[in-house]
Design a protein around this motif. Structure first.
Motif, PDB file in Angstrom:
ATOM      1  N   SER A 418       0.844  -1.189   0.000  1.00  0.00           N
ATOM      2  CA  SER A 418       0.000   0.000   0.000  1.00  0.00           C
ATOM      3  C   SER A 418       0.876   1.234   0.000  1.00  0.00           C
ATOM      4  N   ALA A 419       0.509   2.237  -0.774  1.00  0.00           N
ATOM      5  CA  ALA A 419       1.213   3.516  -0.841  1.00  0.00           C
ATOM      6  C   ALA A 419       0.187   4.636  -0.809  1.00  0.00           C
ATOM      7  N   ARG A 420       0.620   5.818  -0.378  1.00  0.00           N
ATOM      8  CA  ARG A 420      -0.276   6.964  -0.298  1.00  0.00           C
ATOM      9  C   ARG A 420       0.428   8.182  -0.883  1.00  0.00           C
ATOM     10  N   ASP A 421      -0.363   9.133  -1.310  1.00  0.00           N
ATOM     11  CA  ASP A 421       0.160  10.398  -1.812  1.00  0.00           C
ATOM     12  C   ASP A 421       0.235  11.367  -0.637  1.00  0.00           C
ATOM     13  N   ALA A 422       1.477  11.777  -0.313  1.00  0.00           N
ATOM     14  CA  ALA A 422       1.669  12.635   0.861  1.00  0.00           C
ATOM     15  C   ALA A 422       1.189  14.057   0.632  1.00  0.00           C
ATOM     16  N   ASP A 423       0.924  14.437  -0.609  1.00  0.00           N
ATOM     17  CA  ASP A 423       0.476  15.798  -0.873  1.00  0.00           C
ATOM     18  C   ASP A 423      -0.974  15.969  -0.424  1.00  0.00           C
ATOM     19  N   THR A 424      -1.346  17.220  -0.313  1.00  0.00           N
ATOM     20  CA  THR A 424      -2.722  17.528   0.106  1.00  0.00           C
ATOM     21  C   THR A 424      -3.736  17.114  -0.938  1.00  0.00           C
ATOM     22  N   ALA A 425      -3.350  17.048  -2.202  1.00  0.00           N
ATOM     23  CA  ALA A 425      -4.285  16.666  -3.265  1.00  0.00           C
ATOM     24  C   ALA A 425      -4.672  15.210  -3.172  1.00  0.00           C
ATOM     25  N   SER A 426      -3.779  14.339  -2.643  1.00  0.00           N
ATOM     26  CA  SER A 426      -4.038  12.908  -2.484  1.00  0.00           C
ATOM     27  C   SER A 426      -4.527  12.292  -3.795  1.00  0.00           C
ATOM     28  N   ASN A 427      -3.621  12.246  -4.790  1.00  0.00           N
ATOM     29  CA  ASN A 427      -3.958  11.717  -6.116  1.00  0.00           C
ATOM     30  C   ASN A 427      -4.076  10.198  -6.082  1.00  0.00           C
ATOM     31  N   PRO A 428      -4.888   9.608  -6.993  1.00  0.00           N
ATOM     32  CA  PRO A 428      -4.995   8.137  -7.078  1.00  0.00           C
ATOM     33  C   PRO A 428      -3.639   7.535  -7.477  1.00  0.00           C
ATOM     34  N   ILE A 429      -3.465   6.264  -7.076  1.00  0.00           N
ATOM     35  CA  ILE A 429      -2.195   5.570  -7.280  1.00  0.00           C
ATOM     36  C   ILE A 429      -2.467   4.279  -8.034  1.00  0.00           C
ATOM     37  N   ARG A 430      -1.552   3.957  -8.943  1.00  0.00           N
ATOM     38  CA  ARG A 430      -1.625   2.719  -9.715  1.00  0.00           C
ATOM     39  C   ARG A 430      -0.352   1.919  -9.451  1.00  0.00           C
ATOM     40  N   TYR A 431      -0.515   0.591  -9.255  1.00  0.00           N
ATOM     41  CA  TYR A 431       0.599  -0.288  -8.894  1.00  0.00           C
ATOM     42  C   TYR A 431       1.015  -1.108 -10.111  1.00  0.00           C
ATOM     43  N   SER A 432       2.330  -1.415 -10.160  1.00  0.00           N
ATOM     44  CA  SER A 432       2.862  -2.249 -11.247  1.00  0.00           C
ATOM     45  C   SER A 432       4.132  -2.936 -10.759  1.00  0.00           C
ATOM     46  N   ILE A 433       4.607  -3.884 -11.584  1.00  0.00           N
ATOM     47  CA  ILE A 433       5.826  -4.646 -11.276  1.00  0.00           C
ATOM     48  C   ILE A 433       6.924  -4.197 -12.232  1.00  0.00           C
ATOM     49  N   ASP A 434       8.099  -3.924 -11.673  1.00  0.00           N
ATOM     50  CA  ASP A 434       9.263  -3.633 -12.512  1.00  0.00           C
ATOM     51  C   ASP A 434       9.725  -4.948 -13.122  1.00  0.00           C
ATOM     52  N   ARG A 435       9.461  -5.107 -14.443  1.00  0.00           N
ATOM     53  CA  ARG A 435       9.742  -6.382 -15.086  1.00  0.00           C
ATOM     54  C   ARG A 435      11.234  -6.698 -15.133  1.00  0.00           C
ATOM     55  N   GLY A 436      12.059  -5.723 -14.911  1.00  0.00           N
ATOM     56  CA  GLY A 436      13.477  -6.040 -14.823  1.00  0.00           C
ATOM     57  C   GLY A 436      13.821  -6.877 -13.609  1.00  0.00           C
TER      58      GLY A 436
END
Length: 824
Positions: A418-436
């Motif tokens: 889980s991750a969060r946006d520390a800014d006041t806007a609190s933007n949505p977050i998308r998760y992915s895997i670094d294929r490397g």
């Protein structure tokens, strides 16, 4: 004897009336009178030398005394430019008739002094300098002009140069530069200056000196007689004035008028003392720093001014507010004495936007003679403002570590991030895997909630763990992202059966006693149980007990093969098969069966088997790595032998064509190549009807072996054979200008030109066609193989002695046939 007004009296007595050869007695008495008009007398109660004692009769030996010479006092003042008479020499024998000649020699004679040879007057010739030479030692002599003999013995005297004040005093060891601490009390000694005068210190006041100051008062003064410079002003401050120039004057003749003087400049520097504390120029300092600044970033620099220098100006900075200062630190820059403010903890604009602290600067060394502790320090206020920055998402944990069994099914959930946006806007977050980090694509992640699932089966024996990097990215423009490392440990499952550690080849010697261990076995298991890898050895369960061997488990993952009897002989049986079962302690337990081949060997007395390998009680076979190495060495040796053999065969084949070519060239009449077949038509020049003269078929040297594949050579010869057969069948019905023969010749010529292995000097001299209807038929040797059986009876062209057909040489060797037989 009494002489008045004489500077020197020389007396001499000579005996008279004595026979020649008697010794002479000479008495010389010299008295130097320093002042003119002096009277030289003999001491009371004494008589001159040579006179009779009082009360006695005079002696004839001292009847008459010889008189000495007389001259005036010899002193000369220095620096007198006018030549003048300084004295006069006179002998008692000089009666003023110029009968005596005076001669002067010694130091300065003829250069500084000169004597009048008639009167004996001595005069100066040049200016004299007492500092260069204070006295001169001279010799005087009086000679008779008539005889040239001395009338007086040679006398030595000294001319003294009298000193005058002609030299100014001179300071020694210039230039002068000294230092004295600031704030020193009056009377503190600074330094001493010294001067010297070249004049004679014994003559008057010429060399008596006195010192005084021309510049530097009222701060400094000088002792008149010693030249010691002392301070005369209290509390001199270096920060107000650091350097002073003191001009000191020295005079001779105790400063009286008419004397000489000199001056020198003394540079006096005030050395620093710690009489000033640090002082901030502002009551408040403000700095701004972005919230994403890294730890260790320099926030700003502040400086407290200190009028002192060097070690007295060194200071330490400190933060007084402990709660606020936990986020920042300050240290002193030794080069600039500035306070450097550093960030020691991460900043968060959303949590705290401003910081206020008190900064103190204090001297490192404090001299209580000049400053108190409170005066040696100063304080100011420091404010830090945090600037807002659009930051990437932040994971709730710095790293993740999960575990999953290797038997987990595809699609099972491994974990979630889980991750969060520390800014006041609190933007949505998308998760992915670094294929490397997941090149095998063994995992997949839900882009919306960060759940990681398994997408491929796992195998702990292939990879015990996986390091996967997960990325969280904001969905708004800018797409800031951050990543976190996830370690997934694969838990072992008992899915691999144990097996023997090596390929064993046990041996048993004939006559080995029962119960002897002939081979030690060990096993390996690819699995890694948590409680240790315990392996068990046993024999395959059978209806009947194996009467020959048994397995003894050592309980340490090893076992021994033990013989049950002692009657093993090669006559009865040379080999025995022994199945061995190895099982693990996993859940569920797994096992494997391996069959050992035990060979019976007639061992040597030392316990070794003639077939190779030691047949002692404990026999170890070569491991797999040794077997591989031995096989590789054998292959290399075989390849090397084949390469050498191939090279030798090629060299042998090259030598044979060269030898055949040499013999053919000797038999050729025109010196052409041995690889060109020649024969002459009847009636032409050089024709020989004797068929025996033609070289036999064995004489023709074959061409070098064609290196192309045999299949290509067979196809090529088949094409040529078919073409020639067709030409032979039509040779009786077509003429030599027919297109078939022309095309055949052109094809063979083009083929020879393009063949890189054919000799470039071969040529075709005679065609294979002689005309239609000939009894002899074609001259082609393609169908001929026998040699001529007869010989010619005569050279006539009408009736040849034998048919030339049998003596023709086959053309097969010309196409690389070698020893192979070609049939058309």
């Amino acid at each position: 004897m009494e002489v008045r007004g004489a500077g020197l009296i020389i007396g001499a007595g000579i005996s008279r009336g004595e026979r020649p050869g008697r010794a002479l007695f000479v008495l010389v008495v010299t008295v130097l009178c320093l002042f003119p008009g002096c009277v030289c007398t003999w001491p009371p109660g004494s008589a001159p030398p040579g006179s009779a004692p009082p009360g006695s009769a005079p002696s004839a030996l001292y009847r008459r005394l010889r008189r000495g010479w007389i001259w005036k006092q010899l002193f000369v003042p220095e620096e007198d430019p006018t030549p003048r008479v300084i004295g006069q020499l006179k002998s008692d024998y000089d009666h003023g008739d110029s009968s005596v000649r005076y001669i002067l020699s010694g130091e300065g004679a003829g250069d500084a002094f000169q004597i009048d040879e008639f009167s004996g007057a001595i005069r100066t010739l040049r200016r004299l300098d007492r500092e260069a030479r204070a006295s001169y030692e001279l010799q005087a002599q009086a000679l008779s002009r008539a005889s040239g003999q001395p009338v007086e013995p040679q006398s030595q005297f000294i001319i003294q140069v009298q000193d005058v004040n002609d030299n100014a005093p001179r300071f020694l060891h210039e230039p002068y530069s000294y230092s004295v601490p600031e704030m020193c009390p009056p009377g503190t000694t600074v330094a001493q200056v010294t001067a010297e005068d070249a004049d004679d210190p014994l003559v008057g006041n010429n060399a008596k000196l006195i010192y005084s100051t021309l510049q530097g008062e009222p701060y400094f003064s000088v002792e008149p007689k010693t030249g010691i410079i002392v301070t005369s002003w209290p509390n001199m401050d270096r920060e107000a004035r650091e350097q002073y120039l003191v001009v000191v004057q020295v005079k001779d003749m105790l400063g009286q008028s008419g004397g000489f003087s000199s001056t020198t400049t003394v540079t006096i520097n005030l050395s620093d003392v710690n009489d000033n504390g640090p002082t901030f120029q502002h009551h408040q300092y403000t700095f701004a720093v972005p919230e994403n600044a890294a730890v260790g970033t320099t926030v700003g620099r502040i400086r407290a001014e200190d009028g002192d220098v060097g070690v007295n100006a060194r200071m330490n900075y400190s933060l007084q507010d402990l709660e606020e200062s936990a986020t920042f630190s300050i240290h002193t820059d030794p080069a600039t004495q500035e306070g450097v403010v550093l960030l020691v903890k991460p900043l968060d604009y959303e949590t705290k936007r401003r910081f206020a602290m008190t900064v103190e600067a204090a001297n490192v060394q404090v001299d209580l003679h000049f400053l108190s502790l409170e005066e040696s320090r100063d304080r100011t206020t420091l404010r830090v403002v945090v600037d807002d920055v659009d930051e990437p998402p932040v994971f709730l944990a710095p790293a993740y570590e999960w575990k999953i069994p290797e038997s987990a099914a595809v699609g099972i959930e491994v974990g979630s991030v889980s991750a969060r946006d520390a800014d006041t806007a609190s933007n949505p977050i998308r998760y992915s895997i670094d294929r490397g980090s997941d090149k095998g694509r063994a995992f997949r992640i839900d882009p919306s909630n960060g759940t990681l699932a398994l997408s491929k089966p796992l195998d702990r024996e292939a990879a015990e763990g996986h390091n996967v990097t997960l990325v969280a990215t904001e969905t708004k423009p800018g797409f800031l992202s951050s990543s976190v490392s996830v370690f997934i440990k694969v838990l072992d499952v008992n899915d691999n059966a144990p097996r023997l550690a090596a390929e064993y080849h046990p041996f048993i010697c004939e006559g080995t006693p029962a119960g002897e261990v002939i081979q030690t076995l060990s096993a390996v298991d690819a699995d890694a149980p948590l409680e240790g890898n315990q392996l068990y050895f046993s024999m395959v369960p059978e209806k009947h007990i194996n009467p020959n061997f048994t397995i003894r488990d050592n309980q340490d993952n090893t076992a021994g093969v033990v013989s049950r009897r002692s009657t093993f002989t090669r006559k009865d049986r040379s080999r025995y098969l022994l199945p061995v079962v190895v099982a693990d302690s996993g859940t569920p337990p797994l096992s494997s069966t391996s069959t050992l081949t035990v060979s019976v060997c007639s061992c040597q007395p030392d316990g070794r088997c003639p077939a190779g390998g030691s047949t002692r009680a404990l026999t170890l076979a070569l491991d797999t790595s040794h077997q591989i190495l031995l096989g590789a060495l054998l292959c290399l040796a075989l390849v090397a032998a084949l390469s050498i053999l191939t090279l030798l065969l090629r060299r042998q084949r090259r030598r044979k064509p060269k030898a055949g070519g040499a013999s053919e060239s000797k038999q050729s009449e025109s010196g052409l190549s041995q690889k060109v077949l020649r024969y002459t038509e009847p009636g032409s020049a050089g024709y020989n009807p004797d068929c025996s003269a033609l070289p036999p078929p064995t004489v023709a040297a074959p061409l070098r072996h064609h290196p192309r594949r045999k299949k290509e050579r067979r196809l090529r010869r088949a094409e040529v054979a078919a073409s020639i057969r067709m030409s032979l069948r039509q040779s009786h019905v077509i003429g030599p200008e027919d297109e078939v023969f022309r095309q055949f010749i052109l094809d063979r010529l083009d083929e020879a030109d393009r063949d890189p292995y054919a000799p470039p000097f071969d040529c075709l001299r005679i065609y294979a066609y002689e005309g239609s209807g000939s009894d002899t038929g074609s001259l082609s040797s393609l169908a001929s193989g026998a040699s001529c059986s007869g010989s010619a009876s005569g050279p006539g062209p009408e009736q040849p002695a034998c048919s030339p057909r049998p003596h023709l040489v086959q053309l097969t060797p010309w196409y690389g046939g070698g020893d192979e037989e070609t049939t058309f």
